[in-house]
Design a protein around this motif. Structure first.
Motif, short mmCIF file in Angstrom:
data_model
loop_
_atom_site.label_atom_id
_atom_site.label_comp_id
_atom_site.label_asym_id
_atom_site.label_seq_id
_atom_site.Cartn_x
_atom_site.Cartn_y
_atom_site.Cartn_z
N ALA A 146 0.86 -1.19 0.00
CA ALA A 146 0.00 0.00 0.00
C ALA A 146 0.89 1.24 0.00
N PHE A 147 0.63 2.16 -0.92
CA PHE A 147 1.31 3.45 -0.96
C PHE A 147 0.32 4.52 -0.58
N CYS A 148 0.65 5.32 0.44
CA CYS A 148 -0.23 6.40 0.91
C CYS A 148 0.40 7.75 0.57
N PHE A 149 -0.39 8.60 -0.07
CA PHE A 149 0.04 9.94 -0.45
C PHE A 149 -0.76 10.92 0.40
N GLU A 150 -0.05 11.72 1.21
CA GLU A 150 -0.70 12.61 2.16
C GLU A 150 -1.05 13.98 1.60
N ARG A 151 -0.41 14.38 0.51
CA ARG A 151 -0.64 15.74 -0.02
C ARG A 151 -0.66 15.75 -1.54
N GLU A 152 -1.50 16.62 -2.08
CA GLU A 152 -1.51 16.89 -3.51
C GLU A 152 -0.11 17.33 -3.92
N ARG A 209 3.72 -5.20 -12.91
CA ARG A 209 3.07 -4.65 -11.72
C ARG A 209 1.61 -4.38 -12.01
N SER A 210 0.78 -4.57 -11.02
CA SER A 210 -0.64 -4.24 -11.13
C SER A 210 -0.95 -3.23 -10.02
N THR A 211 -1.62 -2.14 -10.37
CA THR A 211 -1.95 -1.09 -9.41
C THR A 211 -3.46 -0.93 -9.34
N TYR A 212 -3.99 -0.82 -8.12
CA TYR A 212 -5.41 -0.58 -7.87
C TYR A 212 -5.52 0.66 -6.98
N VAL A 213 -6.31 1.64 -7.42
CA VAL A 213 -6.49 2.87 -6.63
C VAL A 213 -7.63 2.67 -5.65
N GLU A 214 -7.29 2.69 -4.38
CA GLU A 214 -8.28 2.56 -3.31
C GLU A 214 -8.96 3.91 -3.05
N SER A 215 -8.16 4.99 -3.01
CA SER A 215 -8.70 6.33 -2.76
C SER A 215 -7.74 7.36 -3.33
N GLY A 216 -8.24 8.59 -3.52
CA GLY A 216 -7.42 9.66 -4.07
C GLY A 216 -7.45 9.67 -5.59
N ARG A 217 -6.66 10.57 -6.18
CA ARG A 217 -6.51 10.66 -7.64
C ARG A 217 -5.03 10.82 -7.95
N TYR A 218 -4.60 10.19 -9.04
CA TYR A 218 -3.19 10.17 -9.41
C TYR A 218 -3.04 10.31 -10.92
N ARG A 219 -1.94 10.94 -11.34
CA ARG A 219 -1.57 10.95 -12.75
C ARG A 219 -0.34 10.06 -12.87
N PHE A 220 -0.53 8.88 -13.47
CA PHE A 220 0.55 7.93 -13.67
C PHE A 220 1.21 8.16 -15.02
N PRO A 268 -10.52 6.37 -7.54
CA PRO A 268 -10.98 5.20 -6.79
C PRO A 268 -11.62 4.13 -7.70
N GLY A 269 -11.16 2.90 -7.53
CA GLY A 269 -11.67 1.77 -8.29
C GLY A 269 -10.96 1.54 -9.61
N ASP A 270 -10.14 2.51 -10.06
CA ASP A 270 -9.39 2.34 -11.31
C ASP A 270 -8.17 1.47 -11.08
N ARG A 271 -7.69 0.86 -12.14
CA ARG A 271 -6.52 0.01 -12.06
C ARG A 271 -5.75 0.05 -13.37
N GLY A 316 5.99 6.35 -12.95
CA GLY A 316 5.98 7.26 -11.82
C GLY A 316 4.58 7.81 -11.67
N CYS A 317 4.32 8.58 -10.63
CA CYS A 317 3.00 9.18 -10.49
C CYS A 317 3.08 10.45 -9.67
N VAL A 318 2.08 11.29 -9.87
CA VAL A 318 1.90 12.52 -9.10
C VAL A 318 0.53 12.44 -8.46
N CYS A 319 0.45 12.77 -7.19
CA CYS A 319 -0.81 12.76 -6.45
C CYS A 319 -1.61 14.01 -6.79
N LEU A 320 -2.85 13.83 -7.24
CA LEU A 320 -3.75 14.94 -7.53
C LEU A 320 -4.70 15.19 -6.36
N GLU A 321 -5.05 14.12 -5.64
CA GLU A 321 -5.85 14.19 -4.42
C GLU A 321 -5.30 13.12 -3.48
N PRO A 322 -5.06 13.43 -2.20
CA PRO A 322 -4.48 12.45 -1.27
C PRO A 322 -5.28 11.15 -1.21
#
Length: 97
Positions: A28-34, A47-58, A69-72, A82-88
């Protein structure tokens, strides 16, 4: 089996191994800030990635994908990513270590 310790991987980013076996790892990777990011890097395994919460630009090679959320997505072996957090929030990676 208990979860692994929470470890900082970058500013405002932590990871926790949820399950580990020589043939499979779930993290689990947790991003605390945009704006927090996982710098571009690559791995020799798929690798397989599943977004539990937040928004990311991979970024995968030359492509960008925005996920919420729910995307993979699946990342082929050796692909620069790599990715950038758009919403924690949190995403879960599964891969063969």
């Amino acid at each position: 089996m208990s979860k692994g310790p929470i470890v900082a991987t970058a500013e405002n980013v932590t990871r926790q191994v949820l399950s580990h076996h020589p043939e499979l790892m779930v993290v689990a990777f947790c991003f605390e800030r945009e704006g927090s990011n996982d710098a571009l890097h690559d791995h020799p395994h798929a690798r397989s990635t599943y977004v539990e919460s937040g928004r990311y630009r991979f970024t995968l090679g030359e492509e960008e994908h925005e996920l919420g959320p729910g995307d993979r997505l699946t990342i082929p072996p050796g692909t620069t990513r790599g990715c950038v957090c758009l919403e924690p929030g949190t995403f879960i990676d599964c891969f063969t270590p």
